[in-house]
Design a protein around this motif. Structure first.
Motif, PDB file in Angstrom:
ATOM      1  N   ASP A  70     -20.132   2.427  -1.966  1.00  0.00           N
ATOM      2  CA  ASP A  70     -19.376   3.425  -1.129  1.00  0.00           C
ATOM      3  C   ASP A  70     -18.577   3.992  -0.080  1.00  0.00           C
ATOM      4  OD1 ASP A  70     -20.056   5.219  -4.627  1.00  0.00           O
ATOM      5  OD2 ASP A  70     -22.474   5.411  -4.330  1.00  0.00           O
ATOM      6  N   PHE A  71     -19.601   3.158   0.342  1.00  0.00           N
ATOM      7  CA  PHE A  71     -19.488   3.583   2.410  1.00  0.00           C
ATOM      8  C   PHE A  71     -17.862   2.473   2.302  1.00  0.00           C
ATOM      9  CE2 PHE A  71     -19.381   1.323   6.170  1.00  0.00           C
ATOM     10  CZ  PHE A  71     -20.085   2.170   7.010  1.00  0.00           C
ATOM     11  N   VAL A  72     -17.646   1.397   1.624  1.00  0.00           N
ATOM     12  CA  VAL A  72     -16.284   0.993   1.003  1.00  0.00           C
ATOM     13  C   VAL A  72     -15.341   1.728   1.063  1.00  0.00           C
ATOM     14  CG1 VAL A  72     -17.659  -1.986   2.710  1.00  0.00           C
ATOM     15  CG2 VAL A  72     -16.999  -1.011   0.336  1.00  0.00           C
ATOM     16  N   VAL A  73     -15.706   2.006  -0.186  1.00  0.00           N
ATOM     17  CA  VAL A  73     -14.863   2.604  -0.958  1.00  0.00           C
ATOM     18  C   VAL A  73     -14.399   3.705   1.006  1.00  0.00           C
ATOM     19  CG1 VAL A  73     -14.505   4.648  -2.584  1.00  0.00           C
ATOM     20  CG2 VAL A  73     -15.262   2.282  -2.779  1.00  0.00           C
ATOM     21  N   ILE A  74     -15.193   4.519   1.257  1.00  0.00           N
ATOM     22  CA  ILE A  74     -15.220   5.665   1.823  1.00  0.00           C
ATOM     23  C   ILE A  74     -14.090   5.468   2.856  1.00  0.00           C
ATOM     24  CG2 ILE A  74     -15.434   7.007   3.945  1.00  0.00           C
ATOM     25  CD1 ILE A  74     -18.543   7.763   2.006  1.00  0.00           C
ATOM     26  N   LEU A  75     -14.215   3.744   4.320  1.00  0.00           N
ATOM     27  CA  LEU A  75     -13.494   3.792   4.912  1.00  0.00           C
ATOM     28  C   LEU A  75     -12.438   3.284   4.654  1.00  0.00           C
ATOM     29  CD1 LEU A  75     -15.884   0.893   6.322  1.00  0.00           C
ATOM     30  CD2 LEU A  75     -15.139   3.117   7.095  1.00  0.00           C
ATOM     31  N   ALA A  76     -12.136   2.423   3.420  1.00  0.00           N
ATOM     32  CA  ALA A  76     -11.066   2.389   3.250  1.00  0.00           C
ATOM     33  C   ALA A  76     -10.161   3.516   2.618  1.00  0.00           C
ATOM     34  CB  ALA A  76     -10.579   1.457   1.077  1.00  0.00           C
ATOM     35  N   VAL A  77     -10.317   4.636   2.134  1.00  0.00           N
ATOM     36  CA  VAL A  77      -9.476   5.493   1.630  1.00  0.00           C
ATOM     37  C   VAL A  77      -9.159   6.443   2.667  1.00  0.00           C
ATOM     38  CG1 VAL A  77     -10.158   7.801   0.974  1.00  0.00           C
ATOM     39  CG2 VAL A  77     -10.480   6.359  -0.387  1.00  0.00           C
ATOM     40  N   GLY A  78     -10.628   6.300   3.836  1.00  0.00           N
ATOM     41  CA  GLY A  78     -10.287   6.997   5.538  1.00  0.00           C
ATOM     42  C   GLY A  78      -9.013   6.349   6.215  1.00  0.00           C
ATOM     43  N   LEU A  79      -9.095   4.977   5.981  1.00  0.00           N
ATOM     44  CA  LEU A  79      -7.754   4.475   6.319  1.00  0.00           C
ATOM     45  C   LEU A  79      -6.873   4.931   5.817  1.00  0.00           C
ATOM     46  CD1 LEU A  79      -6.950   2.074   8.748  1.00  0.00           C
ATOM     47  CD2 LEU A  79      -7.406   0.327   6.763  1.00  0.00           C
ATOM     48  N   LEU A  80      -6.334   4.870   4.365  1.00  0.00           N
ATOM     49  CA  LEU A  80      -5.390   5.449   3.664  1.00  0.00           C
ATOM     50  C   LEU A  80      -4.365   7.117   3.954  1.00  0.00           C
ATOM     51  CD1 LEU A  80      -3.386   4.465   1.746  1.00  0.00           C
ATOM     52  CD2 LEU A  80      -4.958   5.616  -0.455  1.00  0.00           C
ATOM     53  N   ILE A  81      -5.299   7.549   4.608  1.00  0.00           N
ATOM     54  CA  ILE A  81      -4.672   8.484   4.790  1.00  0.00           C
ATOM     55  C   ILE A  81      -4.776   8.378   6.522  1.00  0.00           C
ATOM     56  CG2 ILE A  81      -5.909  10.955   5.372  1.00  0.00           C
ATOM     57  CD1 ILE A  81      -8.217  10.668   3.043  1.00  0.00           C
ATOM     58  N   THR A  82      -5.216   7.803   7.052  1.00  0.00           N
ATOM     59  CA  THR A  82      -5.363   7.460   8.360  1.00  0.00           C
ATOM     60  C   THR A  82      -3.602   6.974   8.612  1.00  0.00           C
ATOM     61  OG1 THR A  82      -6.973   7.093   8.871  1.00  0.00           O
ATOM     62  CG2 THR A  82      -5.245   6.417  10.364  1.00  0.00           C
ATOM     63  N   CYS A  83      -3.204   6.188   6.862  1.00  0.00           N
ATOM     64  CA  CYS A  83      -2.226   4.915   6.940  1.00  0.00           C
ATOM     65  C   CYS A  83      -1.081   6.452   6.964  1.00  0.00           C
ATOM     66  CB  CYS A  83      -1.604   4.342   6.074  1.00  0.00           C
ATOM     67  SG  CYS A  83      -2.407   3.087   6.369  1.00  0.00           S
ATOM     68  N   GLY A  84      -1.274   7.595   6.149  1.00  0.00           N
ATOM     69  CA  GLY A  84      -0.141   8.558   5.672  1.00  0.00           C
ATOM     70  C   GLY A  84       0.013   9.446   7.313  1.00  0.00           C
ATOM     71  N   LEU A  85      -1.456   9.800   7.613  1.00  0.00           N
ATOM     72  CA  LEU A  85      -0.945  10.347   9.024  1.00  0.00           C
ATOM     73  C   LEU A  85       0.244  10.002  10.323  1.00  0.00           C
ATOM     74  CD1 LEU A  85      -4.442  12.367   9.617  1.00  0.00           C
ATOM     75  CD2 LEU A  85      -2.469  13.425   8.189  1.00  0.00           C
ATOM     76  N   SER A  86       0.096   8.654  10.238  1.00  0.00           N
ATOM     77  CA  SER A  86       0.654   7.840  10.912  1.00  0.00           C
ATOM     78  C   SER A  86       2.437   7.648  10.784  1.00  0.00           C
ATOM     79  CB  SER A  86      -0.208   6.349  10.981  1.00  0.00           C
ATOM     80  OG  SER A  86       0.899   5.584   9.628  1.00  0.00           O
ATOM     81  N   VAL A  87       2.801   8.560   9.657  1.00  0.00           N
ATOM     82  CA  VAL A  87       4.176   8.718   9.333  1.00  0.00           C
ATOM     83  C   VAL A  87       4.263   9.699  10.039  1.00  0.00           C
ATOM     84  CG1 VAL A  87       6.038   8.990   7.832  1.00  0.00           C
ATOM     85  CG2 VAL A  87       4.023   7.648   6.734  1.00  0.00           C
ATOM     86  N   LYS A  88       4.069  10.460  10.340  1.00  0.00           N
ATOM     87  CA  LYS A  88       4.356  12.030  11.671  1.00  0.00           C
ATOM     88  C   LYS A  88       3.662  12.116  12.462  1.00  0.00           C
ATOM     89  CE  LYS A  88       6.792  14.231   7.360  1.00  0.00           C
ATOM     90  NZ  LYS A  88       6.131  15.714   6.789  1.00  0.00           N
ATOM     91  N   ARG A  89       2.532  11.687  12.975  1.00  0.00           N
ATOM     92  CA  ARG A  89       1.485  12.298  13.758  1.00  0.00           C
ATOM     93  C   ARG A  89       2.211  11.053  15.100  1.00  0.00           C
ATOM     94  NH1 ARG A  89      -4.461  14.245  13.300  1.00  0.00           N
ATOM     95  NH2 ARG A  89      -3.825  15.891  11.368  1.00  0.00           N
ATOM     96  N   GLU A  90       2.704  11.081  16.500  1.00  0.00           N
ATOM     97  CA  GLU A  90       3.546  10.493  17.390  1.00  0.00           C
ATOM     98  C   GLU A  90       1.818   9.498  18.172  1.00  0.00           C
ATOM     99  OE1 GLU A  90       6.165   9.512  18.538  1.00  0.00           O
ATOM    100  OE2 GLU A  90       7.050  11.075  16.701  1.00  0.00           O
ATOM    101  N   SER A  91       1.272   9.861  17.724  1.00  0.00           N
ATOM    102  CA  SER A  91      -0.362   9.136  18.582  1.00  0.00           C
ATOM    103  C   SER A  91      -1.125   8.523  17.225  1.00  0.00           C
ATOM    104  CB  SER A  91      -0.969  10.152  18.568  1.00  0.00           C
ATOM    105  OG  SER A  91      -2.257  10.864  17.438  1.00  0.00           O
ATOM    106  N   LEU A  92      -0.006   8.300  16.139  1.00  0.00           N
ATOM    107  CA  LEU A  92      -0.353   6.817  15.257  1.00  0.00           C
ATOM    108  C   LEU A  92       0.271   6.000  15.444  1.00  0.00           C
ATOM    109  CD1 LEU A  92      -2.809   8.821  12.643  1.00  0.00           C
ATOM    110  CD2 LEU A  92      -3.641   7.476  14.865  1.00  0.00           C
ATOM    111  N   LYS A  93       1.703   6.518  15.358  1.00  0.00           N
ATOM    112  CA  LYS A  93       3.238   5.885  15.216  1.00  0.00           C
ATOM    113  C   LYS A  93       3.121   4.363  15.180  1.00  0.00           C
ATOM    114  CE  LYS A  93       6.547   9.349  13.273  1.00  0.00           C
ATOM    115  NZ  LYS A  93       7.591   8.935  13.862  1.00  0.00           N
ATOM    116  N   GLU A  94       2.417   4.052  16.474  1.00  0.00           N
ATOM    117  CA  GLU A  94       2.309   2.926  17.181  1.00  0.00           C
ATOM    118  C   GLU A  94       1.638   1.808  17.158  1.00  0.00           C
ATOM    119  OE1 GLU A  94       0.869   1.032  22.403  1.00  0.00           O
ATOM    120  OE2 GLU A  94       0.679   3.433  21.542  1.00  0.00           O
ATOM    121  N   ILE A  95       0.246   2.311  16.407  1.00  0.00           N
ATOM    122  CA  ILE A  95      -0.808   1.383  15.661  1.00  0.00           C
ATOM    123  C   ILE A  95       0.040   1.306  13.965  1.00  0.00           C
ATOM    124  CG2 ILE A  95      -1.772   1.708  16.958  1.00  0.00           C
ATOM    125  CD1 ILE A  95      -3.897   3.341  15.040  1.00  0.00           C
TER     126      ILE A  95
END
Length: 242
Positions: A70-95
Motif C-alpha cells: 500500500d505504501f509504494v502504491v501511495i508513492l506511485a499515485v502521488g508521483l503520478l499526480i505530481t506529474c499531472g500538476l507539472s503540466v501547469k505549475r511553473e514550479s514543477l515544469k523544470e523537473i
C-alpha cells in the motif's frame, strides 16, 4: 574530458560494471547453493519443523507485505499526480522530465518483474519439501521435471516495489547531485526491508530479491543513459556530478 568520453565512462560505470558484479554474485550463489544455505538458516532460526511460523504473522504479512504494498502504491499515485500538476505549475515544469522518468522506471520495473513471475517455474521456499511443502527444489535455471508443480515466485515482486525507486539516484544526480546517494540508500533500504521480510516468511530466496534489484537498476540506468540525460541536453552531457 570530452562529452563522448564521459558518456562512455557512464555506460561502464552505471551499466557494465554493476552487471559484471551481479553476474559474479549470482554465479557464486548458484555454485555454493547460497539460496538454500541462507533459507535453511532462516528456517532454523524460527525453530520451524513444519512450515514457516512467520508466514502469516502480523508483522511480516500485514505490516511489511500488505502495508508495504500500500505504501509504494501511495508513492506511485502521488508521483503520478505530481506529474499531472507539472503540466501547469511553473514550479514543477523544470523537473517534469525527471518526474516522468521516475514514474516510468518504477512502473517498468514492476511490470517486468510481474511478467517474469508469470512465465518462470520457480517455487517459493514454503512450497518445497525441504521446508514442509510438497515440491522438490529445482535450481532457478534448470528445466522443471514432469510432475512438479510450477511456482510463480521468481523474481521477487514485493522487493521490486522497493527497488523500483533506485532511479532516485539518477533523478538526484541531475537535479540535486548532493542527494543522489541518499536517494539510492532510501530505495535500497525499502527494497531490502521488503525482501528480508519475504525471506523470513518463506516467500522468496535471496537470489529472487537480487534479481529484482538488478532489473530495477537496469531499467533505471538504461532510462538515464538512453533518454533522461539526452532529453535534458540533446547531443551534450549532463554536468559531471561525480
Amino acid at each position: 574530458m570530452s562529452v563522448q568520453t564521459d558518456m562512455k565512462d557512464e555506460w561502464v560505470q552505471y551499466l557494465l560494471l554493476p552487471s559484471l558484479v551481479f553476474a559474479l554474485v549470482m554465479g557464486l550463489l548458484e555454485w555454493s547453493q547460497g539460496d538454500l544455505l541462507l533459507a535453511d538458516g532462516l528456517y532454523r532460526l524460527q525453530s520451524a519443523t513444519d512450515g514457516w511460523p512467520l508466514r502469516d504473522s502480523f508483522w511480516a504479512k500485514t505490516v511489511m507485505h500488505k502495508g508495504g504494498h500500500d505504501f509504494v502504491v501511495i508513492l506511485a499515485v502521488g508521483l503520478l499526480i505530481t506529474c499531472g500538476l507539472s503540466v501547469k505549475r511553473e514550479s514543477l515544469k523544470e523537473i517534469r522530465p525527471g518526474l516522468i522518468y521516475l514514474l516510468s522506471c518504477f512502473v517498468l520495473t514492476v511490470l517486468i518483474v510481474g511478467a517474469l513471475k508469470a512465465v518462470t517455474h520457480v517455487n517459493c521456499p514454503w512450497d518445497l519439501l525441504r521446508y514442509g511443502g510438497s515440491e522438490p527444489y529445482i535450481p532457478t535455471f534448470e528445466s522443471l521435471p514432469d510432475g512438479v508443480k510450477p511456482g510463480r515466485c521468481f523474481p521477487g515482486g514485493h522487493a521490486a516495489g522497493g527497488y523500483g525507486w533506485v532511479a532516485l539516484f539518477f533523478f538526484a544526480k541531475v537535479y540535486r547531485p548532493g542527494l543522489r546517494w541518499w536517494g539510492l540508500a532510501g530505495a535500497l533500504l525499502l527494497g531490502v526491508s521488503f525482501d528480508v521480510a519475504q525471506q523470513l516468511r518463506g516467500a522468496h530466496f535471496v537470489s529472487h530479491g537480487l534479481w529484482s534489484l538488478m532489473i530495477a537498476w537496469w531499467v533505471a540506468s538504461l532510462g538515464y543513459l538512453l533518454w533522461f540525460r539526452r532529453y535534458l541536453q540533446p547531443g551534450l552531457d549532463v554536468p559531471d556530478n561525480h
